[in-house]
Design an enzyme around this catalytic site. Structure first.
Site, PDB file in Angstrom:
ATOM      1  N   ARG A  10       0.733  11.586  -9.725  1.00 56.28           N
ATOM      2  CA  ARG A  10       1.275  10.255  -9.419  1.00 56.28           C
ATOM      3  C   ARG A  10       2.680  10.093  -9.987  1.00 56.28           C
ATOM      4  NH1 ARG A  10      -3.144   7.064  -7.689  1.00 56.28           N
ATOM      5  NH2 ARG A  10      -5.112   7.471  -8.739  1.00 56.28           N
TER       6      ARG A  10
ATOM      7  N   PHE B 233      -1.670  16.321   3.522  1.00 55.26           N
ATOM      8  CA  PHE B 233      -2.033  15.582   2.310  1.00 55.26           C
ATOM      9  C   PHE B 233      -0.834  15.611   1.361  1.00 55.26           C
ATOM     10  CE2 PHE B 233      -4.014  14.653  -1.740  1.00 55.26           C
ATOM     11  CZ  PHE B 233      -4.836  13.593  -1.389  1.00 55.26           C
TER      12      PHE B 233
ATOM     13  N   GLU C 243       0.849  -1.195   0.000  1.00 56.75           N
ATOM     14  CA  GLU C 243       0.000   0.000   0.000  1.00 56.75           C
ATOM     15  C   GLU C 243       0.886   1.247   0.000  1.00 56.75           C
ATOM     16  OE1 GLU C 243      -2.499   1.383  -0.765  1.00 56.75           O
ATOM     17  OE2 GLU C 243      -4.016   1.632   0.784  1.00 56.75           O
ATOM     18  N   ASP C 244       0.398   2.283  -0.652  1.00 54.02           N
ATOM     19  CA  ASP C 244       1.174   3.532  -0.704  1.00 54.02           C
ATOM     20  C   ASP C 244       1.166   4.248   0.646  1.00 54.02           C
ATOM     21  OD1 ASP C 244      -1.543   4.075  -0.874  1.00 54.02           O
ATOM     22  OD2 ASP C 244      -1.400   5.356  -2.645  1.00 54.02           O
TER      23      ASP C 244
ATOM     24  N   ASP D 113      -3.692   5.966   6.192  1.00 52.14           N
ATOM     25  CA  ASP D 113      -4.156   7.236   6.747  1.00 52.14           C
ATOM     26  C   ASP D 113      -5.089   6.914   7.931  1.00 52.14           C
ATOM     27  OD1 ASP D 113      -4.652  10.048   6.692  1.00 52.14           O
ATOM     28  OD2 ASP D 113      -6.410   9.754   5.457  1.00 52.14           O
TER      29      ASP D 113
HETATM   30  P1  IMP Z   1      -7.230   5.214   4.684  1.00 53.93           P
HETATM   31  O1  IMP Z   1      -8.285   4.215   4.387  1.00 53.93           O
HETATM   32  O2  IMP Z   1      -7.782   6.465   5.286  1.00 53.93           O
HETATM   33  O3  IMP Z   1      -6.071   4.666   5.477  1.00 53.93           O
HETATM   34  O4  IMP Z   1      -6.674   5.735   3.326  1.00 53.93           O
HETATM   35  C1  IMP Z   1      -5.961   4.967   2.452  1.00 53.93           C
HETATM   36  C2  IMP Z   1      -6.041   5.546   1.054  1.00 53.93           C
HETATM   37  O5  IMP Z   1      -6.365   6.939   1.043  1.00 53.93           O
HETATM   38  C3  IMP Z   1      -4.693   5.446   0.399  1.00 53.93           C
HETATM   39  O6  IMP Z   1      -4.554   4.251  -0.296  1.00 53.93           O
HETATM   40  C4  IMP Z   1      -4.674   6.636  -0.532  1.00 53.93           C
HETATM   41  O7  IMP Z   1      -5.236   6.282  -1.761  1.00 53.93           O
HETATM   42  C5  IMP Z   1      -5.581   7.656   0.122  1.00 53.93           C
HETATM   43  N1  IMP Z   1      -4.795   8.682   0.846  1.00 53.93           N
HETATM   44  C6  IMP Z   1      -4.701   8.858   2.182  1.00 53.93           C
HETATM   45  N2  IMP Z   1      -3.914   9.899   2.492  1.00 53.93           N
HETATM   46  C7  IMP Z   1      -3.474  10.383   1.313  1.00 53.93           C
HETATM   47  C8  IMP Z   1      -2.584  11.456   0.971  1.00 53.93           C
HETATM   48  O8  IMP Z   1      -2.017  12.175   1.798  1.00 53.93           O
HETATM   49  N3  IMP Z   1      -2.402  11.638  -0.362  1.00 53.93           N
HETATM   50  C9  IMP Z   1      -2.980  10.882  -1.329  1.00 53.93           C
HETATM   51  N4  IMP Z   1      -3.812   9.875  -1.044  1.00 53.93           N
HETATM   52  C10 IMP Z   1      -4.049   9.622   0.266  1.00 53.93           C
END
Ligand code: IMP
Length: 188
Positions: free
Chosen positions: A171, A158, A105-106, A109
């Site tokens: 990207r 972000f 995973e990138d 959050d």
């Molecule tokens: P989570 O479910 O809130 O943990 O978010 C995961 C997904 O939200 C990641 O796979 C990203 O696609 C997107 N995401 C969360 N934070 C960022 C950010 O700072 N920049 C870009 N995408 C984000």
């Protein structure tokens, strides 16, 4: 013709992690993963679309037998805040029953995406399940999720680049940067 519209670097407020730091970290993760998964033939599952750049570099950094597969979920719209609802929009091609799964995973959050995927994938009886995330924002976590390999912990900003997008752009930057507020304010 307005050239500046196509210059994505003009939208970047600052570089948080430069390209060399990212590359070094991915090589380090690759070495650890190679050590931990020796003789295990893991399947590296890339969470689309954000982790494709990481997956490509990580694949080159591991020197063991492994395969790849892809899964896609959505939780963000065009905004910088998660909707909180995670949806599976594309499933794996192959069965993972009995396989050693490493989810790539990138960024983690709130943790909702990883928690959803973990629960979903564990029902398919993999031999083991671990998560590798390049970035983690611990301050934003809404659910507890163990990350087995983490590149960098970052503050609650972000970020874009190295696979991460805002509104499907940025990207292709080879570093992790923050956006100028005017970019998301105009959409907000
Ligand atoms: P989570 O479910 O809130 O943990 O978010 C995961 C997904 O939200 C990641 O796979 C990203 O696609 C997107 N995401 C969360 N934070 C960022 C950010 O700072 N920049 C870009 N995408 C984000």
């Amino acid at each position: 013709m307005n050239k500046s519209k196509d210059n994505i670097k003009e939208d970047i407020a600052g570089v948080l992690i430069d390209s060399e730091q990212v590359q070094n970290k991915v090589k380090e993760l690759g070495k650890k993963i190679s050590r931990d998964y020796k003789e295990k033939n893991p399947v590296l599952i890339s969470v689309l679309k954000g982790s494709i750049v990481l997956l490509a570099d990580l694949l080159k950094a591991v020197d063991i037998s492994c395969s790849v597969d892809f899964i896609a979920v959505s939780s963000y719209g065009e905004n910088t805040e998660t909707s909180g609802v995670v949806k599976l929009i594309m499933d794996l091609r192959e069965s993972i029953e009995g396989r050693h799964v490493l989810l790539v995973e990138d960024i983690v959050d709130t943790g909702l995406t990883m928690a959803y995927l973990k629960e979903n994938l564990l029902t398919r009886h993999p031999a083991s399940f671990k998560i590798c995330a390049l970035l983690s924002k611990p301050q934003r976590r809404q659910v507890n999720i163990d990350l087995d390999y983490i590149g960098f912990e970052i503050p609650d900003d972000f970020v874009v680049g190295y696979g991460l997008d805002y509104d499907e752009k940025y990207r292709n930057l080879d570093y992790i940067g923050t956006l100028k507020p005017r970019i998301y304010q105009k959409n907000g």
